[in-house]
Write an enzyme that holds these catalytic residues in place. Structure first.
Site, PDB file in Angstrom:
ATOM      1  N   HIS A 164       0.696  -0.462   0.306  1.00  0.00           N
ATOM      2  CA  HIS A 164       0.312  -0.280   0.450  1.00  0.00           C
ATOM      3  C   HIS A 164       0.725   1.314   0.514  1.00  0.00           C
ATOM      4  CE1 HIS A 164      -3.743  -2.436   1.387  1.00  0.00           C
ATOM      5  NE2 HIS A 164      -3.592  -1.695   0.296  1.00  0.00           N
ATOM      6  N   ASP A 195     -10.687  -6.253  -1.660  1.00  0.00           N
ATOM      7  CA  ASP A 195     -10.271  -6.667  -2.785  1.00  0.00           C
ATOM      8  C   ASP A 195      -8.929  -7.145  -2.184  1.00  0.00           C
ATOM      9  OD1 ASP A 195     -11.601  -6.509  -5.142  1.00  0.00           O
ATOM     10  OD2 ASP A 195     -10.394  -4.444  -5.830  1.00  0.00           O
ATOM     11  N   GLY A 216      -3.230  -1.760  -7.282  1.00  0.00           N
ATOM     12  CA  GLY A 216      -4.319  -2.828  -6.953  1.00  0.00           C
ATOM     13  C   GLY A 216      -5.223  -1.957  -6.970  1.00  0.00           C
ATOM     14  N   ARG A 260      -7.406 -13.932   1.562  1.00  0.00           N
ATOM     15  CA  ARG A 260      -7.897 -15.019   1.870  1.00  0.00           C
ATOM     16  C   ARG A 260      -7.797 -16.327   0.345  1.00  0.00           C
ATOM     17  NH1 ARG A 260     -11.591 -16.990  -2.169  1.00  0.00           N
ATOM     18  NH2 ARG A 260     -13.065 -18.301  -1.346  1.00  0.00           N
ATOM     19  N   ASP A 270      -4.680  -6.270  -7.469  1.00  0.00           N
ATOM     20  CA  ASP A 270      -4.977  -7.247  -6.296  1.00  0.00           C
ATOM     21  C   ASP A 270      -5.566  -8.828  -6.551  1.00  0.00           C
ATOM     22  OD1 ASP A 270      -3.636  -5.588  -4.428  1.00  0.00           O
ATOM     23  OD2 ASP A 270      -5.304  -4.833  -3.761  1.00  0.00           O
ATOM     24  N   HIS A 296     -10.279  -0.196  -2.229  1.00  0.00           N
ATOM     25  CA  HIS A 296     -10.216  -1.604  -2.498  1.00  0.00           C
ATOM     26  C   HIS A 296      -9.562  -2.836  -1.762  1.00  0.00           C
ATOM     27  CE1 HIS A 296      -5.964  -0.474  -3.043  1.00  0.00           C
ATOM     28  NE2 HIS A 296      -5.956  -2.415  -2.750  1.00  0.00           N
ATOM     29  N   ASP A 329      -1.256  -1.784   4.190  1.00  0.00           N
ATOM     30  CA  ASP A 329      -1.171  -0.865   6.103  1.00  0.00           C
ATOM     31  C   ASP A 329      -2.605  -1.009   6.293  1.00  0.00           C
ATOM     32  OD1 ASP A 329      -1.305   1.669   7.733  1.00  0.00           O
ATOM     33  OD2 ASP A 329      -0.866   2.703   6.083  1.00  0.00           O
TER      34      ASP A 329
END
Length: 158
Positions: free
Chosen positions: A19, A101, A66, A107, A71, A98, A91
């Site tokens: 980030h 995302d 991203g 995940r 992402d 987003h 962060d």
């Protein structure tokens, strides 16, 4: 669903993501570890990829930024079995437009059982592990054998 082992080459396919407030931290970490990263395939999102390529002098396959899909592109490569390690300095103190995302990417890394670092301390542990640059048999779930009925609330029996 029976897991199986997936052989991961000693030459890793590593995604490096950060980030905005963590880009400098990632660049410093990657510069310090340049020689260790050099033999591997590197991937990154948008601006981070451009900065890493310039700073390290190494090729970096870049995806979109991203917030506009990068992402998700990296997540797709994890699901396809291309990317086998993720260094994502996100962060936790800054709201991200987003955020769904970001959560989806993390995940997918967990679902596909790839090593992931979300901060420099964990990144240091991963990159200094004796497993980092050796062949590794990673356990992954076999989703092809899963009975998906009921997962979506629909019955596929018809």
């Amino acid at each position: 669903m029976k897991p199986h082992r997936d052989r991961v080459d000693a030459k890793r396919h590593i995604a490096l993501v950060a980030h905005d407030n963590k880009k400098v931290e990632l660049l410093e970490w990657a510069s310090y570890n340049r020689d260790t990263l050099a033999p591997h395939h590197l991937y990154a999102t948008g601006t981070t990829g451009t900065m890493l390529e310039y700073e390290l002098g190494l090729p970096v396959q870049r995806f979109l930024s991203g917030p506009v899909g990068g992402d998700q592109q990296i997540g797709a490569k994890i699901a396809e079995g291309v990317i086998d390690m993720l260094f994502f300095l996100w962060d936790p103190l800054e709201a991200q437009p987003h955020d769904p995302d970001v959560k989806a990417l993390l995940r997918l890394g967990a679902v596909w059982n790839i090593p992931m670092a979300s901060n420099v301390a964990t990144a240091d542990f991963l990159i200094s592990s004796p497993l980092f640059a050796t062949q590794y048999d990673r356990v992954v779930p076999d989703f092809g054998q899963r009975d998906w009925r009921g997962v979506t609330g629909q019955d596929d029996s018809s």
